[in-house]
Structure formats: C-alpha cells, structure tokens
Design an enzyme around this catalytic site. Sequence first.
Site, PDB file in Angstrom:
ATOM      1  N   LYS A 192     -28.976  -8.149  36.149  1.00 52.65           N
ATOM      2  CA  LYS A 192     -28.662  -6.835  35.558  1.00 52.65           C
ATOM      3  C   LYS A 192     -29.703  -5.787  35.941  1.00 52.65           C
ATOM      4  CE  LYS A 192     -31.880  -6.368  32.308  1.00 52.65           C
ATOM      5  NZ  LYS A 192     -32.696  -5.167  31.993  1.00 52.65           N
TER       6      LYS A 192
ATOM      7  N   SER B  47     -33.654   2.844  30.360  1.00 53.20           N
ATOM      8  CA  SER B  47     -33.887   1.663  31.186  1.00 53.20           C
ATOM      9  C   SER B  47     -34.714   2.048  32.407  1.00 53.20           C
ATOM     10  CB  SER B  47     -32.552   1.063  31.646  1.00 53.20           C
ATOM     11  OG  SER B  47     -32.727   0.263  32.800  1.00 53.20           O
TER      12      SER B  47
ATOM     13  N   ASN C 148     -35.040   0.412  35.166  1.00 54.62           N
ATOM     14  CA  ASN C 148     -34.287   0.160  36.395  1.00 54.62           C
ATOM     15  C   ASN C 148     -33.266   1.263  36.645  1.00 54.62           C
ATOM     16  OD1 ASN C 148     -35.215  -2.653  37.342  1.00 54.62           O
ATOM     17  ND2 ASN C 148     -34.858  -2.935  35.162  1.00 54.62           N
TER      18      ASN C 148
END
Length: 327
Positions: free
Chosen positions: A191, A254, A256
């Site tokens: 993910k 997040s 990422n």
Amino acid sequence: MSHRFQTIAVVGAGAWGTALAAVAARAGRNVTLYARDADHAVRIATARENPRLPGIPLADSITVTTDLARAARADAILIVVPAQHLRGAVMHLAPLLAPGTPLVACAKGIEHSTHKFMTEVIAEAAPRATPAILSGPSFADDVARGLPTAVTLAAPDEALASALVQALGSSTFRPYHSTDVRGVEIGGAAKNVLAIAAGIVSGRDLGASALAALTTRGFAELVRLGRAYGARSETLTGLSGLGDLILTCAGPQSRNFAAGLALGRGEPLPAGKLAEGQYTAPVLVELAASRGVEMPVAQAVAAILSGTVTIDAAIEALMLRPFKAEE
C-alpha cells in the site's frame, strides 16, 4: 502458554511511537518510551508532550528514557522505527532481551538491502525474541488523540497475538488478532507504493475517476502478490490490506501520498518526511517478478522513482496495456 503483558516498551519516540505509547497507557499498561536522542527525550519528559504531536499530553503512566536496558525489561516491546532502520534497532536490543520477549514491528515496508519482511528481520537480528507485526489504517495524530482506530496485530502463535491484542486494546483502539503474518506485511508494504501512485494521480489533476481506477487496480496487484505468498483473502481485504490502502490513498496526511503528490506536481519531495514506499517500490517489483506476479502500477512507480520513465509516459503505458477481463 499463558501470556500476561502489564509492562509495554515502545522503542522509537517519533510521532507514531508516542501515539502507540498513548495506546498502551489507555489500555492500562505501564509504558516505557525509549528515545535514542537524549535532547529529544528531555524535551518530551519535561514538557510531557512530543513536539511532533503538539497539544497532546503524555499520560502519567508513560516514562521516557534513553536507557535501552530499561526498555528491554518490558513484557512486550513495540519497535517503532522506519523499516530500513529496524535491523539496527533490534540488534542493539537483542543482547538485553529475555528469551521469548515479543518484539512487535510497527513499520510497514521491506528491508531494501535483503528483501526481507519486518518479522524476518527481527528473527535474524534477535533470534531469541518472538516476532510480531502491527499494521492497519492509522495516522499517528488520530491515534494519539484517542480517535476510534482499528488495526491488525499478527503473530505466528494465535494465543500470543490474542494476548497482545488484549494488552493494547481499549475503547478507542481496536486491534484484531491474526496468524497471517506475511499477509499483514504484504498489505502494509504494497500500500505504501500504491499510495505514491495515488499521489501522482492527484498531483497531475487526473480526476476522481482516475484515482478510483488506480486504487482499485492497485488493490488487485496487492491481492495477486499476497496470494502468491499464501496470504489469506480476509487479511488482504481487511484492515492491513484494503483498509490501509483506502486511508493512504485518501490524502496528504500519508507520507507516501504526499511524496507522490509532489512528484505529480513536479515539486521536490517533502523534506524530512520519509516515505517508505520509495525504498519498497523496486524491492516489491523484484519480489513480484520472482513469483511470476504482474504488478504494472508498482512497476510504474519504481520506474518513475528511478528516473527511467517520465510520469506522462508511465501513465500512457498503463492505459495502453492490452485489454483483458477484470480479475
């Protein structure tokens, strides 16, 4: 075997480590929060607050220390350091541990230099310890503030996993136990890479339809890889798989996603904010290839990060792949 965990240590006093220390304190445990940096430890201990989580006071049952031996005496230990630093942290801890002490990895990734998953790293670095993994849709700020959160905690032994869940669970933090360690680890690692892709799509302003398509096809890749490693379907569609993917593809909180967003906008990557997916992407692609698994989205992310393809060319290549049945 009976497991009782009254004392919990957290190794790593960043935002996520401090949030998990708060989790253990709310569950009624006596908590030791280990910080490697003495100045950082003093700041937290004096202010009773981590500057990375402003406005969230530390519970009285949390003791901040720079004494690793003190942390090692806890009944169970949460290792809350970045994936690429896990081995070093565990190696320092290993000589101080009682045999069988649970070490719970709380990082999501794959060791870049060895292609090892987190529990494999723990098993190698501390052979006398018992590895476990905690993963799922959880932002440090939400968890530290006591907002409702659910995660997965996996260990090879179901009784141990269940006991760890009982030790950490509360009315605001709900862990589910599992023995599907590899499935949980694959979800967390994959993910991160897919969240970079989602950030790129958003940074390029490709629209909500494209983001939905990317997230869905990315999840199909996660499932294919998980199945190749024998992961259970309920793990892949659960909190540590689909749940975490939904969270990290949803917004810049997040790291990422934020990294992908910057790439998509043609901006420098966020300074001082490690995005594990940057390390994981090439490793994930190699692991997938070794199992005969196609992961075109992950491949595109790895190629973009390495500079071997432009974002626009990668998007076009994905859209021009041969048409086929949905799987």
